[in-house]
Write a protein that holds these residues in place. Sequence first.
Motif, PDB file in Angstrom:
ATOM      1  N   GLY A  16      30.132  54.966  38.125  1.00  0.00           N
ATOM      2  CA  GLY A  16      31.340  55.007  39.255  1.00  0.00           C
ATOM      3  C   GLY A  16      32.583  53.917  38.944  1.00  0.00           C
ATOM      4  O   GLY A  16      33.185  53.572  39.924  1.00  0.00           O
ATOM      5  N   ASN A  17      32.695  53.547  37.448  1.00  0.00           N
ATOM      6  CA  ASN A  17      33.645  52.724  37.511  1.00  0.00           C
ATOM      7  C   ASN A  17      34.718  53.312  36.240  1.00  0.00           C
ATOM      8  O   ASN A  17      34.607  52.897  35.149  1.00  0.00           O
ATOM      9  CB  ASN A  17      33.331  51.149  36.965  1.00  0.00           C
ATOM     10  N   GLN A  44      28.317  45.102  41.063  1.00  0.00           N
ATOM     11  CA  GLN A  44      28.857  46.552  41.030  1.00  0.00           C
ATOM     12  C   GLN A  44      27.950  47.353  41.859  1.00  0.00           C
ATOM     13  O   GLN A  44      28.493  48.210  42.624  1.00  0.00           O
ATOM     14  CB  GLN A  44      29.255  47.060  39.604  1.00  0.00           C
ATOM     15  N   ALA A  68      28.038  46.758  45.505  1.00  0.00           N
ATOM     16  CA  ALA A  68      28.936  47.278  46.321  1.00  0.00           C
ATOM     17  C   ALA A  68      28.925  48.490  46.514  1.00  0.00           C
ATOM     18  O   ALA A  68      29.292  49.206  47.768  1.00  0.00           O
ATOM     19  CB  ALA A  68      30.416  46.960  45.444  1.00  0.00           C
ATOM     20  N   GLN A  69      28.546  49.481  45.476  1.00  0.00           N
ATOM     21  CA  GLN A  69      28.325  50.792  45.627  1.00  0.00           C
ATOM     22  C   GLN A  69      27.312  51.306  46.809  1.00  0.00           C
ATOM     23  O   GLN A  69      27.490  52.129  47.702  1.00  0.00           O
ATOM     24  CB  GLN A  69      28.242  51.546  44.458  1.00  0.00           C
ATOM     25  N   ILE A 124      28.535  50.668  50.209  1.00  0.00           N
ATOM     26  CA  ILE A 124      29.873  51.484  50.974  1.00  0.00           C
ATOM     27  C   ILE A 124      29.409  52.409  51.982  1.00  0.00           C
ATOM     28  O   ILE A 124      30.118  52.441  52.873  1.00  0.00           O
ATOM     29  CB  ILE A 124      30.212  52.434  49.508  1.00  0.00           C
ATOM     30  N   ASN A 157      35.208  46.017  40.855  1.00  0.00           N
ATOM     31  CA  ASN A 157      36.122  47.085  41.070  1.00  0.00           C
ATOM     32  C   ASN A 157      35.554  48.143  41.705  1.00  0.00           C
ATOM     33  O   ASN A 157      35.030  49.227  41.519  1.00  0.00           O
ATOM     34  CB  ASN A 157      36.387  47.421  39.453  1.00  0.00           C
ATOM     35  N   GLU A 158      35.563  48.046  43.140  1.00  0.00           N
ATOM     36  CA  GLU A 158      35.164  49.209  44.069  1.00  0.00           C
ATOM     37  C   GLU A 158      36.237  49.223  44.982  1.00  0.00           C
ATOM     38  O   GLU A 158      36.191  48.203  45.952  1.00  0.00           O
ATOM     39  CB  GLU A 158      33.818  48.740  44.718  1.00  0.00           C
TER      40      GLU A 158
END
Length: 767
Positions: A187-188, A392, A395-396, A399, A420-421
């Motif tokens: 997802g990045n 990371q 963070a995902q 969401i 980076n999200e």
Amino acid sequence: MQQVGSQFGAACLFLLSAGTPLIATAFAQPAQAQSANSNVRRGYTQLSQGLVDQAIATFKSVLNQSPNSLEAKLGLAIGYARAGRDEDAWNAYQRVLEQDSRNRLALQAVGKLGGFRPEWQPQGIAALTTLLDITPDDLEARAQRALLYSYQSRFTESLSDYQIVLQSPNPTADVLLGAAQAYTYSGNPTQGLTLFERYQAESRDPIGKNAAIAYARALRETGNPSKSIGVLEAVLPSQLDDFALQVRGELAQSYLANNQSALALGVLDPLRDRADARLPLARALNEIGKQTSQTALRGEAAQLYLAELQATGTTDTTLVREVADVLGGIPGQQQVALNLYRQLVQQNPNDRILAIRRLALESRLGSLPQAQVIQQVQALLQPFPADPAQQQAVAQALIPLEPNVALLPVYQALLQAGVNEPFLHFRMAQLLIEQGNLAAAQAAIATYKASPQGTKDLAPDILLADIDRRQGNYEASAQRYLRLLAVPNLDPDVAYSALRGLAGIRVVQNRAVEALALYDQLLQRNPGDWQLRLGRTAIAYQAKLISAAAADAVLVQFLQFNPGETPQEFYTLATLLPPSPQREPLYRALLQADPSNLDVQVRLIQVLSQRNPLEAQAMANRLLVQAQRMVTANPNSTLQTLFLRGRLAAALGNLKQAGDAYQAILSWQANNLEAVSALGGIRFQQRDFAAASQLYSYVLAFQPDNTTAQRSLAELAAAQGNAIEALDRFNFIQSQQGGGPENQQRIRQLQESFLQRRGFNPSWERF
């Protein structure tokens, strides 16, 4: 070879230095032992000369005579590997590890072979983990483990390893390519594309077939679908093999991103009705369904996922996790997803990412109170992960969880750590709006909209419309919602939010009939949605279009059919209804589920003020202390605190204090119509009719359709004995908004009183 020879020599030296008894035992048959040692050396010599089959025969012969010869077992495994007999090599290395669980050469080989077959991957990871315990600086072993983790879709662990390897001075091309794929699939895509480009700059080799799929995805998800299509079309084989199935599934999504929806569906046609194509077809259909708001396609994707799960069973945790992630976003399948998450969490109790995903879905379905969800999430994030890959993944996982002010420090920590999200900025904006920090919210929205993901997302317009509403720009807010609703194939979630937001604006504008019509549209789409029914009931009751008894009946029905669930609309309706001692247990239950809910706290204080004034005052004091702390931490919350003071004072019957609080708001914001209306209510209760009339008239000057102000002026007229004016105002309300049963009853009461004062009995009372 040198490593094998040194191990063999070390074994011999150990035996010679161990003393006569051990030597006698080890060489009970000296001639055979010497012969075995000689044959082992001969086998390794044959390997060095490329005589692999002869070496295998030699090592087998030794093991027939000396079954415990570690050097012969190792040589046989090496021979099998060089002969391309992977399964035999795998089994031979396992026998080495059974005898010497920390044999570095065998551990390394098992780790390498682990990438050859999916069922070998877990043991390959375990072997490399043991090897890294022995030699933590072995970057080759770490890179191989990162690769195996990525094959297992364990991207958090994979990226943790890749980050270490990528910090080395000159990571190999294979490492760059593997890391690029892992970042993309995790997802990045931005970091994935950076690594793909670095690979292309440092390697002369083209991006290979399987890596090309990930490369195309990274291009598509960073805003370059046309180049993504070119990459995929270049590697699409003519025959329909497994690779072709994967390429077609990805190509469909790239066509869709390039606004070629017909081609997107067409490229998938050969995949239909093929059992081996279920997963790539399901992935593509789900994405197309999401992007084009075609619920039928998403439903088809769900059935394909479930069919694959039924065919393979639930032992493949990677598949189960993917199915849970996808079904969690498909209406009608979310309970299935929740059951899968619960199963996964039970199997992996230490996986906090899975636990957060489960909690997010529990919260969405209302099967766990929001307060408990947030409390458990906070516990799972202690200690806060230091590893960037873990950050990371956190963070995902956060969401899908509806934002809560308690999570604001978590969002801030993640963004400060450089995660980076992009959608985190959206979540930040939601919380900043709640706190009244609208400028910071607008900046967060702008940051999100500048990202590749945000450029094609219409959800930020929902937040901008809400900001307009909070700034008093009601019609500007309504126009934003209307523009969204005019978008073809609008995402159902965005359409739902726009309809509800527009309904909210019409409520604020006192256009309750229009608001109810919007809710009727929502209920047509979701007839079994209790949240919508509760919301519609709250609007109808607030506009006095239904009676308190009718609203209370809906509340009771909800409690009967949905025990334990506490959606926000339930709180709204429960607190709109007048405070009732009979509802005190309900207020306390609601506060237990959400201790921070101010409306429920006010209702409980109102009830307590009649039964236990001291307890009510103590509760109000605690709230005011908390509010003052909030002001100290965030000066933007001053306005909220003043409103709180006014509401609490009114709830306790301290009308002067309430009036002072609303007056303070108006000295700060002279045109705050909410404060003007609230102060009008206070003056009405203080029987300062002239001031109340002036305040309500001021509201109507800005909001001519404000039914609350119109009704209040009508009641003011009645209170001052101006029955004709009161009747005129109530009749006007009836003609404009339908009025409802309460309005009709009030008109009848006024007519009856008016006639009786003049010596007449109303017609309905004559007989």
